[in-house]
Enzyme design. Structure first.
Site, short mmCIF file in Angstrom:
data_model
loop_
_atom_site.label_atom_id
_atom_site.label_comp_id
_atom_site.label_asym_id
_atom_site.label_seq_id
_atom_site.Cartn_x
_atom_site.Cartn_y
_atom_site.Cartn_z
N ALA A 1 16.70 -81.34 -24.71
CA ALA A 1 15.49 -81.23 -23.88
C ALA A 1 14.44 -82.22 -24.38
O ALA A 1 13.96 -82.07 -25.51
CB ALA A 1 14.95 -79.81 -23.93
N GLY B 1 10.95 -89.61 -23.45
CA GLY B 1 12.05 -88.93 -22.77
C GLY B 1 11.54 -88.15 -21.57
O GLY B 1 12.21 -88.07 -20.53
N LYS C 1 5.32 -92.37 -32.60
CA LYS C 1 6.49 -92.14 -31.76
C LYS C 1 7.35 -93.41 -31.72
O LYS C 1 6.82 -94.52 -31.56
CB LYS C 1 6.03 -91.77 -30.34
CG LYS C 1 7.18 -91.38 -29.43
CD LYS C 1 6.68 -90.72 -28.17
CE LYS C 1 7.81 -90.42 -27.20
NZ LYS C 1 8.83 -89.54 -27.77
N HIS D 1 1.13 -90.72 -26.06
CA HIS D 1 1.63 -90.06 -27.27
C HIS D 1 0.96 -90.64 -28.51
O HIS D 1 0.40 -91.74 -28.48
CB HIS D 1 3.15 -90.23 -27.40
CG HIS D 1 3.93 -89.31 -26.52
ND1 HIS D 1 4.17 -89.59 -25.20
CD2 HIS D 1 4.52 -88.11 -26.77
CE1 HIS D 1 4.88 -88.60 -24.66
NE2 HIS D 1 5.09 -87.68 -25.60
P1 NAP Z 1 8.76 -86.93 -37.53
O1 NAP Z 1 7.58 -86.17 -37.98
O2 NAP Z 1 8.86 -88.40 -37.85
O3 NAP Z 1 10.06 -86.20 -38.09
C1 NAP Z 1 11.34 -86.76 -38.06
C2 NAP Z 1 12.12 -86.22 -39.22
O4 NAP Z 1 13.45 -86.77 -39.20
C3 NAP Z 1 11.49 -86.61 -40.58
O5 NAP Z 1 11.48 -85.50 -41.43
C4 NAP Z 1 12.46 -87.69 -41.07
O6 NAP Z 1 12.52 -87.77 -42.49
C5 NAP Z 1 13.76 -87.18 -40.52
N1 NAP Z 1 14.80 -88.21 -40.57
C6 NAP Z 1 14.63 -89.55 -40.47
N2 NAP Z 1 15.81 -90.17 -40.67
C7 NAP Z 1 16.71 -89.20 -40.94
C8 NAP Z 1 18.07 -89.20 -41.28
N3 NAP Z 1 18.73 -90.35 -41.42
N4 NAP Z 1 18.69 -88.02 -41.50
C9 NAP Z 1 18.04 -86.86 -41.40
N5 NAP Z 1 16.70 -86.78 -41.10
C10 NAP Z 1 16.06 -87.95 -40.87
O7 NAP Z 1 8.94 -86.83 -35.95
P2 NAP Z 1 8.55 -85.62 -34.98
O8 NAP Z 1 7.23 -85.86 -34.37
O9 NAP Z 1 8.81 -84.34 -35.69
O10 NAP Z 1 9.63 -85.82 -33.82
C11 NAP Z 1 11.01 -85.66 -34.06
C12 NAP Z 1 11.76 -85.95 -32.76
O11 NAP Z 1 11.40 -84.94 -31.79
C13 NAP Z 1 11.41 -87.29 -32.12
O12 NAP Z 1 12.57 -87.82 -31.50
C14 NAP Z 1 10.37 -86.93 -31.06
O13 NAP Z 1 10.33 -87.86 -29.99
C15 NAP Z 1 10.93 -85.60 -30.61
N6 NAP Z 1 9.96 -84.68 -29.98
C16 NAP Z 1 10.49 -83.85 -29.05
C17 NAP Z 1 9.71 -82.92 -28.44
C18 NAP Z 1 10.35 -82.00 -27.44
O14 NAP Z 1 9.65 -81.13 -26.89
N7 NAP Z 1 11.65 -82.14 -27.16
C19 NAP Z 1 8.35 -82.82 -28.77
C20 NAP Z 1 7.82 -83.66 -29.74
C21 NAP Z 1 8.66 -84.59 -30.36
P3 NAP Z 1 11.57 -88.86 -43.27
O15 NAP Z 1 10.20 -88.32 -43.20
O16 NAP Z 1 12.13 -88.87 -44.65
O17 NAP Z 1 11.76 -90.17 -42.58
#
Ligand code: NAP
Length: 256
Positions: free
Chosen positions: A115, A155, A149, A145
């Site tokens: 999603a 998406g 991002k 955003h």
């Molecule tokens: P974020 O704060 O950057 O968190 C991403 C996490 O993934 C970080 O803890 C990062 O670790 C980790 N990561 C990076 N490379 C990795 C790897 N190789 N193996 C395992 N973990 C790894 O981002 P966010 O804002 O939480 O967003 C995460 C995702 O959700 C994005 O794709 C965003 O677009 C999406 N999102 C979706 C919704 C929805 O409703 N579906 C809403 C908001 C965001 P490090 O800190 O060590 O790099």
């Protein structure tokens, strides 16, 4: 209610932290492990640096993935191969990747929910935009955003454009002879619609769908002011994925 065992990938991230809170605070969910590539998560459950390492030991029912596009895709594929049902909030998958994951989920008869937006209000915004697109052929999508991002357009914007495309007659918008004097000025194009991506610190996740016709405009807007707004969608997805045997893309397809 049946207890659901959950593993979370990306538990230190902004979304991951909220998901950890959700799982810990939901009585019929159990957080059994997390996958953190740096192994730095401080939680009272086993922390694995790698998904294979995790699934060789743990047998969760559901993997919640909130990481990055490339990693999220690999995690989803690996989870399905191990018989674990993925609930994926990570955005930025290509349509080839989504098709491949759908085939894999169906070949294993496993549920998988991907999603791009877990906020119920955002799903309503997309549905209302699809309703309006029947009557308004001219539309511009403006998504806004935070500046960390990784993918653009969002998406949610792509999904909105796809939903609008299902009901809107294909039309190239704007003046037939329009020219961009600075490349990108008119944004990305899908089926003649334009999508604009704004990135600024201070923003979380926002989208405005603007329709125009002679003498009137219609604006449908949704704002997520914090990441808790996404968690009711994550909760319903974890519950629903247990009863699916295919991949469902988009929260709107599991809400009544
Ligand atoms: P974020 O704060 O950057 O968190 C991403 C996490 O993934 C970080 O803890 C990062 O670790 C980790 N990561 C990076 N490379 C990795 C790897 N190789 N193996 C395992 N973990 C790894 O981002 P966010 O804002 O939480 O967003 C995460 C995702 O959700 C994005 O794709 C965003 O677009 C999406 N999102 C979706 C919704 C929805 O409703 N579906 C809403 C908001 C965001 P490090 O800190 O060590 O790099």
């Amino acid at each position: 209610m049946e207890q659901i065992k959950v593993t979370i990938a990306g538990p230190r991230g902004r979304m991951g932290k909220e998901a950890v809170e959700l799982v810990l605070n939901t009585p019929h969910f159990s957080l059994i492990s997390v996958i953190d590539h740096r192994g730095e998560a401080e939680l009272n459950v086993p922390v694995y640096k790698d998904i294979n390492e995790c699934f060789n030991v743990e047998t969760p029912d559901v993997l919640i993935d909130l990481t990055t596009p490339e990693v999220g895709y690999l995690h989803t594929k690996t989870a399905l191969e191990y018989g674990v049902r993925p609930v994926v909030g990570t955005t930025g998958f290509s349509s080839d990747e989504l098709n491949e994951l759908k085939e894999l989920a169906e070949s294993k008869s496993l549920g998988c929910i991907i999603a791009p937006n877990f906020a119920i209000g955002a799903v309503m915004m997309m549905k209302f935009a699809q309703m309006a697109a029947k009557y308004f052929g001219d539309v511009e999508i403006i998504e806004l955003h935070h500046d960390q991002k990784l993918d653009a357009p969002s998406g949610t914007a792509v999904k909105t454009a796809e939903m609008i495309k299902e009901v809107r007659e294909t039309k190239k918008q704007g003046h037939p002879n329009e020219k961009e004097t600075i490349p990108g000025a008119r944004g990305a194009e899908m089926d003649g619609m334009h999508i604009h991506s704004v990135r600024l610190p201070g923003l979380i996740a926002h989208q405005q769908v603007m329709f125009g016709a002679e003498g009137q405009t219609l604006t449908i807007r949704h704002d997520s002011y914090n990441r808790t707004s996404f968690m009711s969608g994550v909760k319903v997805s974890v519950e629903t994925v247990m009863n699916l045997d295919t991949l469902v893309y988009g929260l709107e397809n599991i809400l009544e």
